[in-house]
Design a protein around this motif. Structure first.
Motif, PDB file in Angstrom:
ATOM      1  N   THR A  85       1.505   6.102  -0.359  1.00 32.56           N
ATOM      2  CA  THR A  85       0.908   5.129  -1.267  1.00 32.56           C
ATOM      3  C   THR A  85       2.013   4.255  -1.824  1.00 32.56           C
ATOM      4  OG1 THR A  85      -0.851   6.677  -1.874  1.00 32.56           O
ATOM      5  CG2 THR A  85      -0.458   4.809  -3.353  1.00 32.56           C
ATOM      6  N   THR A  98      -1.763   3.471   1.943  1.00 32.68           N
ATOM      7  CA  THR A  98      -2.472   2.714   0.912  1.00 32.68           C
ATOM      8  C   THR A  98      -1.480   1.770   0.256  1.00 32.68           C
ATOM      9  OG1 THR A  98      -3.947   4.573   0.496  1.00 32.68           O
ATOM     10  CG2 THR A  98      -3.859   2.847  -1.173  1.00 32.68           C
ATOM     11  N   GLY A 155      -4.809   2.641   7.931  1.00 33.11           N
ATOM     12  CA  GLY A 155      -4.232   1.559   7.151  1.00 33.11           C
ATOM     13  C   GLY A 155      -2.840   1.180   7.609  1.00 33.11           C
TER      14      GLY A 155
END
Length: 1007
Positions: free
Chosen positions: A838, A860, A879
């Motif tokens: 992240t 992310t 992603g």
């Protein structure tokens, strides 16, 4: 004799001097230790289920903490509950399965699970008393037909009893009982509905006359149960070897399967005792289909003699045709004319001895990976038909239930030193995420942990595992002998009732050679038995080398029923406080009735050899060469424990725990820990020399850069440093060092100061759901280069991180900045292997991600990345980082290859090679490689992803000029040029100073 030489003479003396200062400083500064307290728990929610599937539920809670500066952090501890069929689809949504039988018109039903079952009121219903709908919508209707004997020698059979009219009743939330269901003999039919499947048990409450009264041979006769199936789907029949029944079959109906069965004898206390293995055949007779279950009469004759004798049986000589019993059967397809009354509720009679012969129709999953980043909670049977893969770092916890276990036909251990897999009780909070409802006080339970099912021609190799608080840690059936064996390496069994339990039932010709089980460097402590087995045919031939066994009743025992007693040959072993060592032969071993004075306890490890032990260098080198090499990397010496508190003077750590490189010591060897640390560094520099192992043992951290602290931890390609938590090594046989407030193995400061940290060639290991690095400071430079970080979480919400050429194996990584400062983060040439990343860039500062490989990593991104290019992604389902410039998208993971320094080399034709954003010299990777042929990157464009130092044919890093110093060290910045202060790796004889470290003479040579 172990020796130690250090060319720069100040290191050893300095280490002694600084350790004295540590002790002194802790004493005078102890009152300040509370200043290093990192967090206080403010609020915690209860666990809630956040994800459901057919085999698992994920439970998560929210944990809020405050640091010493009042900054709040939020974590989400979680664990994954495992049980086959734990949930089922209802209106397109997974809901929890319920093991519940309910009365309905005409009988009973169980429909709150992946498979549905209907029972007719009468067991003798021609169209099928039991109707099963499998998860993949197949229909299986069946009725028990009868009991018979079959003599395999003569081919004759004899009927014992047939099913009669009998109304069923619901005797438990999930059981249906047809009591006294047979003619001539008292016997029941019992069905048990579980989330995983359905079992059919024939419960004998009387014993039939022995086969010889029917003119059959007791020695060669099988007791058989016949079950008729009405128009069933044809299963895939997989032939397996099951004892003497070489034509046994696994019946595969798709989602559900019938595998090898087992008979159990229950005493008057309803306690089970394994009685023998059940083979099965799927046969067609007179347009009917039958499941025939068979068990040798001799394997259950002792148990049958404990039952009342059936008095109304009149034996007649059996037919000469095996199927005569079936050929006389009436039609099985006639519709039932019985009434539509629902079943009643009653209680089962468990107060009298009985013999249970069963088959199980079970749902199963093909493969299971126990991931290194996950804590699992096993609450029901987990049935795996393919391979169960155990990754290092995984923690598997069990509820206290005898029906709970993981069963697999093949088990693969991707574990290693400092990266074991742990199997333990749900009440054990010393490792992994706490389980909801745990007591925090584990003890030996009733759960079976890991089953290899029926081990036919396969071999089983288990490495680097820890089992704690099991009724039986490893269990299974040994049904074949030949080129197969069981090996257990570098493992620990603590507080287990039995470490290993197996039914031994294999056929052989000539003398029985014994099934080989090899124990290599294994610790057993506080167990009743190490080996317990029912030897129906054959026996175990155990080889125990460098084993420590302490505080137990029996090392090996066998409940022989036609087989041979087990045998054990022990070499280089220690047996202390073991009551019964019958059947064990000794070579270079030591036995003693007491363990007093044999071991020393340091931290959570209770089995280091005592100081000055006569059992060091007392073994023999005449052991397998692979084990000898393994032991040479391990130790019987404990770590030096640096007292918890402040480090306010410069200190150098080095490899002090003597590796066993000469004549082997006796007993179990630990992976080395040189220093155990719970240290807050203030205005001091901590230096770690190559090959050193540091282990954090504190309530909250291992090393904390509290104020103006500096860490320089630099290993080499062949002598990396290790930074681990203590429980990756020590067995936790006591409560020392346990903590539920762990904040991170390494912490950076929260305020701005002059702290910094540099880690090179350092391997980080920690268990699932545990924090490796927690960083908050807006000014602390944190550099990771050529490091490997295995599982655990990294929270970088502030330090200036530079991460180059590192491996993140299933890491959970958060990279962000703070609103009160500009933070720059840079990631080059890293491999993110699955896990999560992240990235939150919410303030100033530059973020750079270039030349990284994200192998199925969940990415992310919030905000934007300043410099982002030439990254590679295995699919985009998880992603990508933006912007995308010259990225490479792979549809599948690279076929990683095992090379001399690791497991993530590339095939030579991979599109990632030389596809990076800059030349390799600019990336500092001139002397590195990505392929097993060890071609250096040189002046080419850098390859995307993680690199290894190139080695020569001798397996050592390239040393072109032959001066004893590898090229990558002579060219320190890896740019392919001879810069000021560097050595020309191409010019022979251009030598520099070097430090050579071997082992200290003894513990008196270290602080």
């Amino acid at each position: 004799m172990k020796t130690m030489t250090i060319s720069n003479n100040g290191v050893l003396a300095g280490a002694r001097f600084y350790f004295t200062l540590i002790t002194f400083c802790v004493q005078i500064c102890h009152g300040q230790t509370t200043a290093a307290t990192e967090t206080t728990q403010l609020d915690s929610t209860n666990y809630t289920c956040v994800q459901r599937g057919p085999y698992s539920r994920v439970w998560q809670r929210t944990l809020v903490r405050s640091n010493a500066s009042g900054v709040l952090t939020t974590n989400h501890p979680s664990y994954t509950e495992l049980a086959t069929g734990i949930c089922y689809l209802s209106n397109g949504v997974y809901v929890d399965s319920v093991e519940q039988v309910e009365a309905v018109a005409g009988g009973a039903q169980a429909i709150q699970g992946r498979h549905k079952v209907q029972w007719a009121l009468d067991a003798n219903t021609p169209g099928g008393a039991v109707a099963i709908t499998t998860p993949d919508a197949k229909q299986l209707s069946s009725t028990v037909f009868g009991l018979a004997y079959y003599d395999v020698a003569s081919g004759s059979n004899a009927a014992i009893a047939r099913l009669k009219d009998c109304n069923g009743s619901i005797v438990a939330p999930n059981q249906v009982l047809y009591a006294d269901a047979f003619s001539n003999i008292t016997a029941d039919v019992l069905y048990t509905y579980t989330k995983a499947g359905l079992s059919q048990d024939i419960v004998l409450r009387q014993s039939p006359p022995p086969p010889d009264t029917y003119g059959l041979s007791d020695d060669t006769t099988l007791l058989q149960v016949y079950t008729a199936f009405v128009n069933p789907p044809q299963p895939e029949m997989i032939v397996v070897t099951n004892g003497n029944a070489t034509d046994d079959q696994v019946l595969d109906f798709g989602d559900m399967k019938i595998g090898p069965g087992q008979a159990f004898f229950f005493n008057s206390q309803n306690a089970p005792l394994a009685a023998g293995l059940i083979a099965k055949q799927w046969v067609q007779v007179n347009n009917g289909t039958f499941l025939i279950e068979s068990i040798p009469y001799q394997s259950i004759s002792n148990q049958l003699q404990q039952l009342p004798q059936a008095s109304n049986l009149k034996p007649n000589r059996g037919s000469v045709r095996r199927m005569a019993f079936l050929e006389a059967n009436p039609s099985l397809t006639t519709a039932s004319s019985k009434g539509a009354r629902p079943m009643k509720l009653t209680r089962p009679d468990t107060t009298k001895p009985h013999l249970k012969v069963d088959y199980d129709l079970l749902s199963s999953s093909t493969n299971l990976t126990l991931q290194g980043d996950t804590t699992y909670f096993v609450t029901g049977a987990v049935n795996i038909t393919g391979t169960t893969t155990i990754e290092g770092g995984t923690v598997v916890k069990y509820t206290n239930n005898a029906t709970v276990q993981i069963t697999a036909t093949n088990i693969v251990c991707l574990t290693g030193p400092y990266s074991p897999g742990v199997f333990t009780s749900m009440n054990d909070n010393s490792v992994g995420s706490p389980i909801s409802g745990n007591t925090g006080a584990p003890n030996t339970g009733t759960a079976y942990y890991l089953s290899y099912g029926s081990l036919g021609s396969n071999s089983l190799v288990l490495r680097n595992l820890r089992f704690s608080y099991a009724l039986e840690a490893i269990t299974g059936n040994i049904t074949s002998i030949g080129a197969n064996s069981i090996e257990i390496w570098d493992s620990q069994f603590i507080d287990c009732e039995e470490a290993f339990n197996s039914d031994v039932d294999y056929s052989y010709t000539g003398s029985d050679p014994g099934f080989p089980i090899n124990l290599y460097n294994v610790l057993f402590a506080r167990s009743t038995n190490v080996f317990s087995s029912l030897n129906t045919s054959g026996h175990l031939s155990i080889s125990a080398v460098n084993v420590t066994a302490d505080q137990m009743e029996t090392f090996q025992t066998a409940g022989v029923s036609g087989g041979t007693s087990n045998a054990c040959a022990a070499t280089n072993c220690l047996f202390t406080s073991v009551t019964d060592l019958s059947g064990v032969s000794f070579a270079n071993c030591y036995t003693n009735a007491s363990s007093e004075g044999i071991y020393q306890i340091v931290g959570a490890g209770s089995y280091y050899l005592a100081s000055g032990s006569p059992y060091r260098d007392a073994g023999t080198t005449g052991i397998p060469s692979s084990l000898l090499a393994d032991l040479q990397t391990q130790t019987t010496y404990p770590p030096v424990v640096v007292p918890a508190g402040w480090l306010t003077n410069n200190y150098t750590f080095f490899p002090q725990a003597q590796r066993d490189t000469d004549v082997p010591d006796l007993g179990y060897h630990y992976n080395p820990i040189d220093f155990a640390v719970d240290t807050a560094v203030s205005n001091a520099t901590l230096t770690v020399l190559p090959g050193t192992v540091l282990a954090g043992y504190g309530d909250q951290y291992g090393v904390y850069l509290f104020t103006n602290g500096i860490v320089n931890c630099e290993g080499t390609a062949t002598s990396p440093n290790y930074f681990v938590q203590y429980n990756t090594v020590q067995e936790q046989s006591n409560t020392n060092w346990e903590t539920t407030t762990w904040a991170g193995l390494f912490l950076t400061p929260y305020e701005s100061d002059n702290s910094s940290a540099n880690f090179a060639f350092t391997d980080w290991y920690i268990f699932a759901d545990t924090t490796l690095i927690s960083g908050q400071s807006i000014a602390c430079p944190l550099a990771l280069q050529n490091c490997q970080l295995w599982t655990g979480s990294i929270t970088a919400t502030g330090p200036v991180m530079t991460v180059t050429n590192c491996l993140f194996q299933r890491g959970n990584i958060l990279v962000t900045d703070r609103t009160d400062g500009n933070i720059s983060q840079a990631f080059y040439n890293n491999l993110f292997w699955e896990g999560e990343l992240t990235v939150k860039h919410v303030n100033g500062g530059q973020y750079t991600f270039r030349d990284n490989l994200f192998n199925q990593t969940s990415n992310t991104l919030s905000g934007s990345i300043n410099y982002c290019s030439n990254n590679a992604y295995v699919t985009t389902n998880n992603g990508v980082l933006l912007p995308e410039n010259s990225d490479v998208i792979l549809s599948t993971s690279p076929t990683f290859q095992v090379g001399p320094l690791g497991h993530y080399y590339y095939p030579t034709n991979l599109s990632l090679i030389h596809a990076g954003s800059q030349p390799a010299p600019a990336a500092g990777l001139y002397h590195y490689t990505v392929t097993t042929n060890n071609v250096v990157e040189g002046t080419n464009m850098v390859s995307i992803g993680f690199h290894y130092v190139a080695v020569g044919s001798n397996g050592l890093p390239l040393d072109t000029n032959g001066d004893g110093i590898p090229d990558y060290l002579e060219d320190a910045n890896g740019n392919g040029l001879v810069d000021s202060g560097e050595i020309d790796w191409l010019v022979a004889g251009d030598l520099g100073l070097t430090v050579v470290i071997t082992q200290p003479v003894n513990n008196s040579d270290v602080p």
